[in-house]
Design an enzyme around this catalytic site. Structure first.
Site, mmCIF file in Angstrom:
data_model
loop_
_atom_site.group_PDB
_atom_site.id
_atom_site.type_symbol
_atom_site.label_atom_id
_atom_site.label_comp_id
_atom_site.label_asym_id
_atom_site.label_seq_id
_atom_site.Cartn_x
_atom_site.Cartn_y
_atom_site.Cartn_z
ATOM 1 C CE LYS A 197 -3.582 2.359 2.657
ATOM 2 N NZ LYS A 197 -4.526 2.329 3.764
ATOM 3 C CD GLU A 203 9.057 -6.072 7.393
ATOM 4 O OE1 GLU A 203 8.874 -4.918 6.912
ATOM 5 O OE2 GLU A 203 8.665 -6.404 8.528
ATOM 6 N N GLY A 258 -4.961 -1.913 4.962
ATOM 7 C CA GLY A 258 -4.151 -3.040 4.489
ATOM 8 C C GLY A 258 -4.831 -4.379 4.709
ATOM 9 N NE ARG A 259 -6.788 -3.958 10.827
ATOM 10 C CZ ARG A 259 -6.108 -2.855 11.046
ATOM 11 N NH1 ARG A 259 -4.926 -2.683 10.492
ATOM 12 N NH2 ARG A 259 -6.594 -1.885 11.820
ATOM 13 C CD GLU A 344 -2.119 -4.607 11.403
ATOM 14 O OE1 GLU A 344 -2.740 -4.425 10.345
ATOM 15 O OE2 GLU A 344 -0.898 -4.853 11.429
ATOM 16 C CG HIS A 375 -4.412 -36.107 15.571
ATOM 17 N ND1 HIS A 375 -4.633 -37.339 16.142
ATOM 18 C CD2 HIS A 375 -5.380 -35.941 14.640
ATOM 19 C CE1 HIS A 375 -5.676 -37.916 15.566
ATOM 20 N NE2 HIS A 375 -6.154 -37.078 14.649
ATOM 21 C CE LYS A 503 5.717 -0.980 10.203
ATOM 22 N NZ LYS A 503 4.702 -0.326 9.383
#
Ligand code: F6P
Length: 534
Positions: A197, A203, A258-259, A344, A375, A503
């Site tokens: 965005k 990253e 973003g999400r 978030e 399991h 950050k």
């Protein structure tokens, strides 16, 4: 002072009274015995999905009290304001309009013409890539909301994916993510999508630079001019993408969080995988749920009921986590996707006015597909000391030919929710034949080990099939549920300042990893830095 916080309503006090008198001690087994109509009255049909809420620690009275809180919090007016594009993200001064991304063309919805112009262009490009036999691999580089949505949806819709094209997702700045992905690829047959965005995320920019260098080192005849064909960007920052050398860019807008962005150009890898018609069906499924969100009365409003349950469990029962168990292997990334969506959004400790909240907000959301989780951690769900509500997602019809596997899968899902609720008392456990290895142990002691408390709540969703349409509806359901609980908690569900401090500290530490300078650092960080740089 925000008057719309749940704890400031009169209905909250009444709800507290109800909890003390009835709610805390509700026993699901007794509730079903008392009321043969419980399943019918506590299940909801919503577009594309059915939800059984009857194994939750509520009765109709509880839901009425919770709806009173929602009404007093002005939930419906706030929902209407959200959908109309009023500024809902106050700390960033932004509207929150992911619903506008799935409104059909021509519908009176904010930004409809802009949305469809980009959508049409993005889908036309996706079709060109699908038709291009020279491109065999697509690498999406993005993180958080620019990764988790496509990374969740593509495997979920595997049955709809074009064969012969492989989708890869790189998110982590850890080089162990991108290295094995690029190792097997031919740059001349690869399309790299840089999804960000902001087009500034550390990253993503670092991985994009690695991919660019890998591409340019890709053998004879590859040069800068080929970047136009082999790189695309999905971003609101078209200028930065151009500076990076990418000319094929699909934009979106600051009002897409973003999400909440898989419906925008960020969905490009999905569109390449499943094609235009299926991508439009994904949007249509979400839009159907948006209509439900906009129109359903509170008593049959699935996202509202789920959001109210979240408040009930978190603030009255004190449950701090919720587990999601999709009984469909394609949904294996759904829990990770929901972690960002919910945690978030609602992982906040101040209300919209900045006042510290006197109650808990987002639960920890986690899970694995069934039956694998059974399991691993289901032991704790059944017999651990914490009560953790579970959400089962069952899909009636499989997209594979192995009917026997599908029957076993569904039987497992049903068995787990029943076992959580029914439990097993010590008398029943004592009556069971003890396993040989335990023959020397006192029968009563063994019975206590082999008994289950039961009365552990769960919700079960049923989808007829996992299709673009039903998946769109399922994701939108979770989005609107997060809005509901966030609204009642009085928080801003649409910012994420909590990720900023790390950050900033990272930027300070980066040069120190080269220089070894520990001046001004706390003792632990200084010690670790020395250990890592020695
Ligand atoms: O980590 C925080 C965050 O801002 C998320 O909210 C977002 O989805 C992600 O980073 C990626 O941001 P961008 O799309 O700008 O690269």
């Amino acid at each position: 002072m925000n008057p719309l916080r749940c704890d400031r309503t009169e209905a909250w006090a009444a709800l507290k009274g109800h909890y003390e008198a009835h709610g805390r001690d509700l026993d699901l087994r007794e509730a079903f015995a008392r009321d043969p109509g419980r399943f019918a009255s506590l299940s909801v049909e919503a577009p594309e999905l059915f939800a059984d809420l009857s194994k939750n620690l509520v009765d109709l009275a509880t839901l009425r009290f919770l709806q009173d809180v929602a009404r007093e919090c002005d939930l419906e007016r706030r929902r209407d304001a959200l959908l109309a594009g009023e500024v809902a993200n106050l700390t960033e001064g932004r509207a929150v309009l992911h619903t506008a991304l799935r409104a059909p063309k021509g519908v009176a919805s904010p930004f409809n013409a802009d949305v469809h112009a980009v959508l049409d262009a993005m889908l036309a490009y996706a079709e060109r890539v699908r038709a291009d036999d020279g491109i065999t691999d697509i690498v999406n580089i993005g993180i958080g909301g620019s990764d988790l949505g496509p990374q969740m949806v593509v495997p979920a819709l595997d049955a709809f994916c074009q064969r012969g094209k492989r989708l890869h997702f790189v998110s982590n700045v850890d080089g162990h993510d991108i290295t094995p992905v690029l190792r097997g690829l031919d740059p001349k047959k690869t399309l790299v999508i840089v999804a960000s965005k902001t087009f500034t995320t550390q990253e993503t920019m670092a991985n994009a630079a690695v991919a660019r260098a890998w591409f340019l080192a890709g053998g004879q005849g590859v040069n800068e001019s080929d970047i136009a064909r082999h790189f695309a960007a999905t971003t609101t920052n078209v200028k930065a993408a151009a500076e990076f050398g990418i000319t094929t860019t699909f934009g979106f807008w600051d009002w897409v969080g973003g999400r909440y962005s898989l419906w925008s150009a960020i969905g490009l890898p999905i569109a390449i995988a499943i094609g235009e018609a299926n991508f439009r069906a994904l949007l249509a499924g979400a839009h159907a749920l948006d209509r439900h969100f906009a129109e359903a009365p509170l008593a049959q409003h699935l996202p509202v009921l789920l959001g109210l349950l979240d408040v009930w469990y978190r603030n009255f029962h004190g449950f701090t986590s919720r587990s999601v168990a999709p009984y469909h292997q394609g949904l294996r990334r759904l829990p990770a996707y929901l972690q960002q969506l919910e945690m978030e959004s609602n992982g906040k400790c101040v209300d919209v006015d900045g006042h510290a909240l006197p109650y808990g907000t987002s639960p920890v959301v986690w899970g694995e597909p069934g039956t694998n989780g059974q399991h691993a951690y289901f032991q704790m769900l059944h017999q651990g000391t914490d009560v953790i509500p579970v959400e089962f997602i069952l899909v009636k019809t499989a997209a594979h030919p192995h009917a026997d596997l599908q029957t076993k899968l569904l039987a497992n899902g049903l068995a787990q929710s029943a076992a959580l609720m029914l439990g097993k008392d010590t008398d029943s456990a004592r009556a069971e034949k003890a396993p040989t290895a335990s023959a020397t142990l006192d029968r009563d002691v063994l019975a206590r080990h082999r008994s289950f408390p039961g009365n552990r709540p769960s919700t079960t969703f049923v989808l007829d099939a996992l299709t673009p349409r039903s998946l769109g509806a399922l994701i939108a359901l979770y989005e609107h549920r997060v809005f509901t609980s966030g609204a009642l908690w009085g928080i801003n569900s649409f910012d994420q300042w909590g990720v900023e401090l790390g950050k900033a500290l990272c930027n300070d530490l980066l040069p120190r990893l080269a220089s070894g300078d520990t001046a001004g650092l706390d003792g632990s960080t200084a010690g670790l830095l020395k250990r890592l740089t020695a």
